[in-house]
Design an enzyme around this catalytic site. Structure first.
Site, mmCIF file in Angstrom:
data_model
loop_
_atom_site.group_PDB
_atom_site.id
_atom_site.type_symbol
_atom_site.label_atom_id
_atom_site.label_comp_id
_atom_site.label_asym_id
_atom_site.label_seq_id
_atom_site.Cartn_x
_atom_site.Cartn_y
_atom_site.Cartn_z
ATOM 1 N N HIS A 78 0.830 -1.205 0.000
ATOM 2 C CA HIS A 78 0.000 0.000 0.000
ATOM 3 C C HIS A 78 0.866 1.258 0.000
ATOM 4 O O HIS A 78 0.671 2.164 -0.806
ATOM 5 C CB HIS A 78 -0.955 0.031 1.200
ATOM 6 C CG HIS A 78 -1.571 1.388 1.370
ATOM 7 N ND1 HIS A 78 -2.622 1.820 0.577
ATOM 8 C CD2 HIS A 78 -1.245 2.426 2.177
ATOM 9 C CE1 HIS A 78 -2.903 3.073 0.906
ATOM 10 N NE2 HIS A 78 -2.085 3.467 1.870
ATOM 11 N N GLU B 214 -5.876 9.373 -0.284
ATOM 12 C CA GLU B 214 -6.186 7.945 -0.211
ATOM 13 C C GLU B 214 -7.236 7.482 -1.231
ATOM 14 O O GLU B 214 -7.080 6.424 -1.828
ATOM 15 C CB GLU B 214 -6.645 7.561 1.206
ATOM 16 C CG GLU B 214 -5.569 7.710 2.280
ATOM 17 C CD GLU B 214 -4.380 6.753 2.119
ATOM 18 O OE1 GLU B 214 -4.422 5.853 1.254
ATOM 19 O OE2 GLU B 214 -3.395 6.944 2.863
HETATM 20 N N1 HBI Z 1 0.706 5.896 10.394
HETATM 21 N N2 HBI Z 1 2.174 4.564 9.199
HETATM 22 C C1 HBI Z 1 1.091 5.348 9.240
HETATM 23 N N3 HBI Z 1 0.380 5.570 8.094
HETATM 24 C C2 HBI Z 1 -0.733 6.362 8.080
HETATM 25 O O1 HBI Z 1 -1.346 6.553 7.011
HETATM 26 C C3 HBI Z 1 -1.141 6.938 9.290
HETATM 27 C C4 HBI Z 1 -0.391 6.689 10.463
HETATM 28 N N4 HBI Z 1 -0.768 7.227 11.624
HETATM 29 C C5 HBI Z 1 -1.906 8.106 11.715
HETATM 30 C C6 HBI Z 1 -2.656 8.256 10.454
HETATM 31 N N5 HBI Z 1 -2.258 7.713 9.355
HETATM 32 C C7 HBI Z 1 -3.943 8.998 10.345
HETATM 33 O O2 HBI Z 1 -4.838 8.587 11.320
HETATM 34 C C8 HBI Z 1 -3.724 10.507 10.236
HETATM 35 O O3 HBI Z 1 -3.690 10.795 8.836
HETATM 36 C C9 HBI Z 1 -4.838 11.295 10.867
HETATM 37 FE FE FE Z 2 -2.097 5.378 2.756
#
Ligand code: HBI
Ligand code: FE
Length: 299
Positions: A136, A182
């Site tokens: 992903h 996304e």
């Molecule tokens: N951590 N590795 C990773 N990838 C994400 O897409 C990600 C995350 N931590 C928090 C998060 N996304 C989302 O909840 C934030 O965009 C709000």
């Molecule tokens: Fe993503």
């Protein structure tokens, strides 16, 4: 289905008692330790998407993929990938064990480091996983990070995220990321195309988002999107469409504060709602999710 990005994931490292070795949660990718079986999972996923993406992924995605060392035979090496990305847009890919806490995530993005899951899904979970893995994160996100507009936009999201969290409006901002980075669609000369990483890394949603009669496809409008709940465990009921990727550049530059002020006072919309003033590109039948709800009641 797609990896969810909500820090409340069941196995969310970010919420458990997991203690990171480094304060920024990065780990070594340990590329030489991937097994033949893991590389084979990558290849299966890669080839499936390669067949599906022509005519469905946007031009910028295809261009990014061609410019980067992302190939079917092996899981990409983040250092090699970062060398090329750095020259294009100043971005790097860093390895993390899975979901990381919001503030850690934003701090990386604000500095043009994209945290990518180090692990790859198991052969028996090709279509579903709870946390973003290397397929992903790298197949889905890296090609778009080679695009200057997306490069700018995601950095701005990192900076805005830290601020939104302080203001208590993070969920509103997170919806913007969700429905663009996304799950975004873009209008191109030959029709609607995918630029969202959650779609482009999912074989089933790649088809669903473009061809299925079920989902709504609605012109992107910031305040509308900030108010819209989303699904983390299934296909989206609504996709928001930008007229061109450049439209995101303006979004990276404007002050969100007046929007937050209005949105915190307004009601949220359900994922499948169509509301007055929507620029409806296609009104979905809603059939897919209606059937699921039906099956849920019967069970
Ligand atoms: N951590 N590795 C990773 N990838 C994400 O897409 C990600 C995350 N931590 C928090 C998060 N996304 C989302 O909840 C934030 O965009 C709000
Ligand atoms: Fe993503």
């Amino acid at each position: 289905m797609q990896p969810q990005h909500n820090a409340s994931a069941k196995h969310g490292l970010a919420t458990g008692s997991y203690q990171p070795e480094r304060p920024d949660w990065t780990i070594d990718q340990g590329w030489s330790h991937y097994t033949a079986e893991e590389h084979a999972v990558w290849k299966t996923l890669f080839e499936r998407q390669r067949r599906l993406l022509p005519g469905r992924a946007c031009d910028e995605f295809v261009r990014g993929m061609n410019e980067l060392p992302i190939t079917p035979d092996r899981i990409p090496n983040f250092e090699q990938l970062s060398d090329i990305l750095m020259k294009r847009t100043g971005w790097q890919i860093v390895a993390v064990p899975g979901l990381v806490p919001d503030d850690v995530f934003f701090e990386h993005l604000a500095n043009r480091r994209f945290p990518a899951g180090q692990f790859i899904r198991k052969p028996d979970e090709l279509d579903y996983l709870e946390e973003p893995d290397v397929f992903h994160d790298v197949f889905g996100h890296a090609p778009m990070l080679a695009n200057p507009v997306i490069a700018e936009f995601i950095e701005a999201y990192g900076k805005g995220g830290l601020r939104a969290k302080g203001l208590g409006v993070l969920e509103k901002l997170a919806r913007v990321y969700w429905y663009t980075v996304e799950f975004g669609l873009v209008r191109q000369s030959e029709g609607l195309r995918i630029y969202g990483a959650g779609i482009v890394s999912s074989a089933t949603e790649t088809r669903f988002s473009i061809e299925d009669a079920s989902p709504n496809r609605i012109g992107f409008e910031l305040e509308r999107v900030m108010r819209t709940l989303y699904r983390i465990d299934d296909f989206q009921e609504t996709y928001f469409v930008v007229d061109k990727l450049d439209d995101l550049l303006a979004l990276a530059q404007i002050d969100f504060d007046p929007y937050y002020q209005r949105v915190v006072k307004a009601d949220d919309y359900q994922p499948g709602d169509i509301v007055p003033n929507d620029r409806v590109i296609s009104r979905g039948t809603g059939r897919y999710h209606a059937q699921k709800r039906e099956a849920g009641r019967a069970a």
